[in-house]
Motif scaffolding. Structure first.
Motif, short mmCIF file in Angstrom:
data_model
loop_
_atom_site.label_atom_id
_atom_site.label_comp_id
_atom_site.label_asym_id
_atom_site.label_seq_id
_atom_site.Cartn_x
_atom_site.Cartn_y
_atom_site.Cartn_z
N GLY A 132 34.50 68.16 51.38
CA GLY A 132 33.11 68.35 50.92
C GLY A 132 32.97 69.65 50.14
O GLY A 132 32.28 69.70 49.11
N GLN A 133 33.62 70.71 50.63
CA GLN A 133 33.55 71.99 49.92
C GLN A 133 34.23 71.89 48.55
O GLN A 133 33.76 72.45 47.56
CB GLN A 133 34.19 73.09 50.77
CG GLN A 133 33.37 73.43 52.02
CD GLN A 133 34.20 74.13 53.08
OE1 GLN A 133 35.43 74.16 53.02
NE2 GLN A 133 33.51 74.68 54.07
N GLN A 134 35.35 71.15 48.50
CA GLN A 134 36.02 70.96 47.19
C GLN A 134 35.11 70.19 46.23
O GLN A 134 35.09 70.46 45.03
CB GLN A 134 37.35 70.23 47.38
CG GLN A 134 38.38 71.08 48.08
CD GLN A 134 39.77 70.45 48.08
OE1 GLN A 134 40.04 69.52 47.35
NE2 GLN A 134 40.63 70.99 48.91
N GLN A 135 34.38 69.22 46.78
CA GLN A 135 33.45 68.47 45.92
C GLN A 135 32.37 69.40 45.38
O GLN A 135 31.96 69.29 44.22
CB GLN A 135 32.82 67.33 46.73
CG GLN A 135 31.95 66.40 45.91
CD GLN A 135 32.75 65.66 44.85
OE1 GLN A 135 33.64 64.90 45.14
NE2 GLN A 135 32.44 65.89 43.59
N MET A 136 31.91 70.32 46.21
CA MET A 136 30.92 71.30 45.76
C MET A 136 31.47 72.14 44.61
O MET A 136 30.78 72.41 43.63
CB MET A 136 30.50 72.22 46.92
CG MET A 136 29.91 71.52 48.12
SD MET A 136 28.38 70.64 47.79
CE MET A 136 27.91 70.12 49.44
N VAL A 137 32.75 72.57 44.74
CA VAL A 137 33.38 73.36 43.67
C VAL A 137 33.43 72.53 42.39
O VAL A 137 33.12 73.02 41.29
CB VAL A 137 34.80 73.82 44.08
CG1 VAL A 137 35.53 74.46 42.89
CG2 VAL A 137 34.73 74.79 45.24
N ALA A 138 33.80 71.25 42.53
CA ALA A 138 33.92 70.38 41.35
C ALA A 138 32.58 70.22 40.65
O ALA A 138 32.50 70.23 39.41
CB ALA A 138 34.49 69.02 41.77
N ILE A 139 31.51 70.09 41.43
CA ILE A 139 30.18 69.95 40.82
C ILE A 139 29.73 71.28 40.23
O ILE A 139 29.20 71.35 39.12
CB ILE A 139 29.16 69.43 41.86
CG1 ILE A 139 29.55 68.03 42.35
CG2 ILE A 139 27.75 69.39 41.28
CD1 ILE A 139 28.76 67.54 43.55
N ALA A 166 24.67 66.16 52.41
CA ALA A 166 24.57 67.44 51.72
C ALA A 166 24.87 67.28 50.22
O ALA A 166 24.17 67.85 49.36
CB ALA A 166 25.55 68.45 52.35
N VAL A 167 25.89 66.48 49.90
CA VAL A 167 26.23 66.26 48.48
C VAL A 167 25.09 65.51 47.79
O VAL A 167 24.70 65.83 46.66
CB VAL A 167 27.57 65.48 48.36
CG1 VAL A 167 27.80 65.02 46.93
CG2 VAL A 167 28.74 66.36 48.83
N ALA A 168 24.51 64.53 48.48
CA ALA A 168 23.40 63.77 47.90
C ALA A 168 22.21 64.69 47.64
O ALA A 168 21.53 64.59 46.60
CB ALA A 168 23.00 62.62 48.82
N ALA A 169 21.96 65.62 48.56
CA ALA A 169 20.84 66.55 48.39
C ALA A 169 21.05 67.43 47.17
O ALA A 169 20.10 67.70 46.40
CB ALA A 169 20.68 67.41 49.65
N VAL A 170 22.27 67.88 46.98
CA VAL A 170 22.59 68.70 45.79
C VAL A 170 22.38 67.89 44.52
O VAL A 170 21.74 68.35 43.56
CB VAL A 170 24.03 69.23 45.88
CG1 VAL A 170 24.51 69.69 44.51
CG2 VAL A 170 24.11 70.37 46.88
N LEU A 171 22.91 66.66 44.51
CA LEU A 171 22.78 65.84 43.30
C LEU A 171 21.31 65.52 43.01
O LEU A 171 20.92 65.42 41.84
CB LEU A 171 23.61 64.55 43.43
CG LEU A 171 25.12 64.77 43.43
CD1 LEU A 171 25.84 63.45 43.71
CD2 LEU A 171 25.59 65.34 42.09
N GLU A 172 20.53 65.37 44.06
CA GLU A 172 19.10 65.11 43.87
C GLU A 172 18.45 66.30 43.15
O GLU A 172 17.62 66.11 42.24
CB GLU A 172 18.45 64.90 45.25
CG GLU A 172 17.08 64.29 45.21
CD GLU A 172 16.64 63.85 46.60
OE1 GLU A 172 16.96 64.56 47.60
OE2 GLU A 172 15.99 62.80 46.70
N ARG A 173 18.82 67.50 43.52
CA ARG A 173 18.28 68.69 42.84
C ARG A 173 18.81 68.79 41.41
O ARG A 173 18.07 69.11 40.48
CB ARG A 173 18.64 69.96 43.62
CG ARG A 173 17.81 70.13 44.88
CD ARG A 173 18.11 71.46 45.55
NE ARG A 173 17.71 72.60 44.72
CZ ARG A 173 18.09 73.86 44.96
NH1 ARG A 173 18.89 74.12 45.98
NH2 ARG A 173 17.68 74.83 44.19
#
Ligand SMILES: Nc1ncnc2c1ncn2[C@@H]1O[C@H](COP(=O)(O)OP(=O)(O)OP(=O)(O)O)[C@@H](O)[C@H]1O
Length: 234
Positions: A132-139, A166-173
């Motif tokens: 999940g943290q790596q996905q955050m870095v990628a985004i 958490a990833v969905a919440a980020v993408l929503e923003r």
């Protein structure tokens, strides 16, 4: 429309993978690109990016995209978050972010606002981060530069339920700032994020319309996606 795709065709390794895909991506919100495994969702994103040879018509921001070099499309604001995340495992979080910067004023404020954890983990090697943290870095890498459209491929794949949220919440923003073409298998995430939906079947567009209309149609979701709608409610 920020992206218009017409009669998109791709042949790879002797197979006719895409056979006339056609859909549009609106200037705002999230358009979900759906379909069973292997129908050509990733190939569609890669064709738009110029990573695989394709024929047909792709208009990005009103200009023909096919035949243009990938780096030019990226420079013009086509951001890509690939399925395999592609973080540099041996480099720190800060180094991964710095390497992605293409503009004089990268938006670190936005990135650290969306991902406060990345500031705390700036010195940690990216290979030691969770999925999940790596996905955050990628985004985050993509968001450092200005974008007109984001192509995001299966961002929640393989993540634990809390991390998916958490990833969905980020993408929503993120989607309040830039339109997203999102490949996503998790229908709860699609239900939360997507305004529009496109379903591919055997290399062709089988359905396009409002995401809510697709997800409320039990027969369509079962026949096109192979799942019951209740699967998307949890
Ligand atoms: N370079 C390639 N050479 C030959 N065949 C390929 C190549 N890349 C993809 N394919 C094939 O094209 C088809 C579509 O693949 P693609 O990855 O676009 O599907 P997808 O809808 O994204 O699937 P998934 O949901 O499983 O990720 C698959 O049958 C795949 O095996």
């Amino acid at each position: 429309m920020i992206l218009k795709i017409n009669d998109l065709s791709v042949r790879l390794g002797g197979s006719h993978i895409l056979q006339g895909v056609a859909f549009d991506v609106a200037e705002t919100g999230v358009t979900a690109l759906l379909g069973r495994n292997g129908v050509g969702k990733t190939t569609t994103l890669r064709a738009v990016l110029g990573e695989v040879p394709a024929t047909g018509e792709v208009l990005f921001d009103g200009r023909p995209a096919l035949g243009r070099a990938t780096h030019r499309l990226v420079r013009d604001g086509l951001g890509y978050v690939p399925e395999d995340r592609c973080v540099f495992a041996g480099l720190t979080v800060a180094e991964n972010l710095r390497l992605a910067v293409r503009v004089p004023s990268p938006d670190f404020d936005l990135v650290f606002d969306l991902f406060p954890e990345l500031r705390q983990r700036a010195g940690q090697r990216a290979g030691t981060l969770s999925g999940g943290q790596q996905q955050m870095v990628a985004i985050a890498r993509v968001l450092l530069n200005p974008n007109r459209l984001l192509l995001v491929d299966e961002p929640t794949k393989g993540l634990a339920p809390a991390v998916v949220t958490a990833v969905a919440a980020v993408l929503e923003r993120v989607a309040t700032r830039v339109p997203i073409l999102l490949v996503e298998q998790n229908l709860a995430v699609v239900r939360r994020l997507a305004t529009d939906a496109v379903v591919l079947e055997a290399g062709r567009t089988a359905w396009r319309g409002r995401a809510a209309d697709l997800l409320s149609d039990a027969d369509a979701t079962r026949s096109l996606l192979g799942v019951g709608t209740t699967a998307g409610r949890h």
